[in-house]
Motif scaffolding. Structure first.
Motif, short mmCIF file in Angstrom:
data_model
loop_
_atom_site.label_atom_id
_atom_site.label_comp_id
_atom_site.label_asym_id
_atom_site.label_seq_id
_atom_site.Cartn_x
_atom_site.Cartn_y
_atom_site.Cartn_z
N ILE A 18 0.84 -1.20 0.00
CA ILE A 18 0.00 0.00 0.00
C ILE A 18 0.87 1.25 0.00
CG2 ILE A 18 -1.71 1.33 1.33
CD1 ILE A 18 -2.53 -1.43 2.59
N THR A 60 -9.56 6.68 1.80
CA THR A 60 -10.93 6.14 1.83
C THR A 60 -11.23 5.56 3.20
OG1 THR A 60 -9.98 4.21 0.71
CG2 THR A 60 -11.36 5.66 -0.61
N ARG A 61 -10.47 6.01 4.19
CA ARG A 61 -10.75 5.57 5.55
C ARG A 61 -12.14 6.07 5.95
NH1 ARG A 61 -6.45 3.62 8.29
NH2 ARG A 61 -4.48 3.99 7.27
N ASP A 93 -5.17 3.20 -7.13
CA ASP A 93 -6.30 3.02 -6.21
C ASP A 93 -7.12 4.30 -6.26
OD1 ASP A 93 -8.01 2.61 -4.07
OD2 ASP A 93 -6.44 2.32 -2.58
N ASN A 112 -7.49 -0.35 -9.28
CA ASN A 112 -8.13 -0.83 -8.06
C ASN A 112 -9.17 0.21 -7.66
OD1 ASN A 112 -8.76 -1.97 -5.55
ND2 ASN A 112 -7.04 -0.95 -4.53
N VAL A 114 -12.44 1.02 -5.32
CA VAL A 114 -13.29 0.61 -4.19
C VAL A 114 -14.78 0.77 -4.51
CG1 VAL A 114 -11.52 1.06 -2.43
CG2 VAL A 114 -13.18 2.86 -3.01
N CYS A 134 -9.49 -4.47 -10.18
CA CYS A 134 -9.96 -5.06 -8.93
C CYS A 134 -11.28 -4.41 -8.56
CB CYS A 134 -8.96 -4.87 -7.79
SG CYS A 134 -9.59 -5.57 -6.25
N MET A 136 -14.05 -4.01 -5.82
CA MET A 136 -14.25 -4.18 -4.38
C MET A 136 -15.67 -3.88 -3.99
SD MET A 136 -12.46 -2.35 -1.14
CE MET A 136 -13.93 -1.31 -0.93
N ASP A 182 -12.93 -8.58 -4.60
CA ASP A 182 -12.48 -8.26 -3.24
C ASP A 182 -13.70 -7.97 -2.37
OD1 ASP A 182 -11.53 -6.98 -0.96
OD2 ASP A 182 -10.20 -5.61 -2.03
N PHE A 187 -15.42 -2.02 4.72
CA PHE A 187 -16.16 -1.02 3.94
C PHE A 187 -17.68 -1.26 4.06
CE2 PHE A 187 -11.98 -0.66 2.12
CZ PHE A 187 -11.88 0.67 1.71
N LEU A 212 -8.68 -10.73 -4.10
CA LEU A 212 -7.76 -9.83 -3.39
C LEU A 212 -8.33 -9.61 -2.01
CD1 LEU A 212 -6.14 -6.60 -4.82
CD2 LEU A 212 -7.20 -6.55 -2.57
N GLY A 214 -7.87 -7.39 1.61
CA GLY A 214 -7.25 -6.27 2.32
C GLY A 214 -7.71 -6.24 3.76
N LYS A 218 -6.53 -2.99 9.69
CA LYS A 218 -7.89 -2.45 9.76
C LYS A 218 -8.48 -2.54 11.16
CE LYS A 218 -8.95 -2.39 4.91
NZ LYS A 218 -9.63 -2.98 3.76
N ARG A 254 -3.33 -7.25 0.09
CA ARG A 254 -3.04 -5.81 0.09
C ARG A 254 -2.59 -5.42 1.49
NH1 ARG A 254 -5.49 -1.05 1.25
NH2 ARG A 254 -5.13 0.69 -0.15
C1 7PJ Z 1 -8.89 -1.63 0.40
C2 7PJ Z 1 -8.65 -0.93 -0.77
C3 7PJ Z 1 -9.25 -3.02 0.33
C4 7PJ Z 1 -9.04 -2.80 -2.07
C5 7PJ Z 1 -8.43 0.39 0.93
C6 7PJ Z 1 -7.29 0.77 4.23
C7 7PJ Z 1 -8.43 1.40 3.56
N1 7PJ Z 1 -8.71 -1.50 -2.00
N2 7PJ Z 1 -8.36 0.35 -0.43
N3 7PJ Z 1 -9.30 -3.54 -0.94
N4 7PJ Z 1 -8.74 -0.79 1.45
N5 7PJ Z 1 -9.12 -3.41 -3.25
O1 7PJ Z 1 -6.31 0.37 3.62
O2 7PJ Z 1 -7.38 0.69 5.48
O3 7PJ Z 1 -9.51 -3.73 1.30
S1 7PJ Z 1 -8.17 1.85 1.83
#
Ligand code: 7PJ
Length: 272
Positions: A18, A60-61, A93, A112, A114, A134, A136, A182, A187, A212, A214, A218, A254
């Protein structure tokens, strides 16, 4: 060197490092310093074994404020250009089509998103560029997603959503082999939803699309451990959930902690 993501995936789970090109992730000063630090961080992650670098310019938190598209492009495109040809697949992303275009022009190899290419312009850009994508799952938007998300059957609903998105992609001309899915841990999900998705990750693998995952740092980790740990103190939970995902068949992890994840994967492979 031209990398083939499918071949790389076939050789074993890949680590996606990341890279947040946001001034708050590199707290020292202006854009240029932020970008220099980001490039150095990416090169370190590549040296540690990251096969993919996921470059993002917008946080994107949960609860984060969006940045303008112009600012997102200013942050990410030069970093992509600087990392081109340095040994990793470069992923952008973003949920903005303009940022995707700029990233692809700068040399990005995959997208990628979201929001799973919900924007028709993004879909068109991805199809035209013929790059891996990707998709998500997210319920709501980053501003609203954590306010009491509800599902009847979280696994089925997330799966149905991703398969519907994949279908739209294929209809738009994106090759089936270029689609990665994903479940979008964190999220628009409660702790129970996240744990249920992780426990049933094999259902996503069974679709035939590479999965994928992630989970890195978290907040579900501190919630599940009930230890109030801050993100940088969630390595244990990050590795535990990553390995469970790989065991279920996830192909891309990720992560923030590339060295530690690569080491965990090596041990996992050595035991198999
Ligand atoms: C993800 C993301 C994830 C994908 C973020 C963080 C939040 N993209 N971007 N999958 N998470 N594809 O990293 O805490 O889980 S941002």
């Amino acid at each position: 060197m031209k990398h083939d993501l499918q071949k790389m995936i076939a050789q074993g789970p890949l680590v996606m490092g990341i890279l947040n090109v946001t001034p708050d992730s590199f707290s020292d000063g202006g854009l240029h310093e932020t970008q220099e630090a980001a490039v150095a961080r990416a090169l370190k992650m590549i040296a540690e074994g990251a096969g993919i670098i996921d470059i993002g310019g917008e946080s994107t938190r949960p609860g984060a404020e969006p940045v303008t598209v112009e600012e997102e492009i200013r942050r990410t495109a030069p970093v992509i250009a600087a990392l081109k040809g340095r040994g990793a697949i470069l992923s952008i992303d973003t949920r903005n089509p303009e940022t995707m275009s700029a990233a692809l022009a700068a040399g990005a190899d995959m997208i990628n998103d979201v929001t799973a290419l919900a924007n028709p312009e993004s879909l068109e850009i991805a199809a035209r560029a013929n790059v891996p994508v990707c998709l998500m799952h997210m319920k709501g938007t980053p501003q609203t997603m954590q306010s009491a998300p509800q599902y009847e059957d979280v696994v089925q609903e997330v799966l149905d959503y991703l398969l519907a998105c994949a279908k739209l992609c294929m209809k738009a001309g994106i090759a089936k082999e270029k689609i990665i899915i994903d479940p979008g841990i964190g999220f628009g999900k409660t702790l129970a939803h996240n744990l249920t998705l992780l426990a049933h990750l094999a259902r996503f693998v069974e679709t035939g699309f590479p999965v994928l995952l992630g989970t890195s740092r978290k907040s579900f980790i501190s919630a599940a451990a009930n230890d109030q740990s801050q993100p940088e103190n969630r390595l244990g939970g990050s590795l535990a959930s990553a390995l469970r995902g790989v065991e279920a068949g996830a192909k891309i992890l990720r992560v923030h902690d590339v060295h530690e994840t690569v080491q965990a994967l090596k041990i996992w492979k050595a035991m198999n």
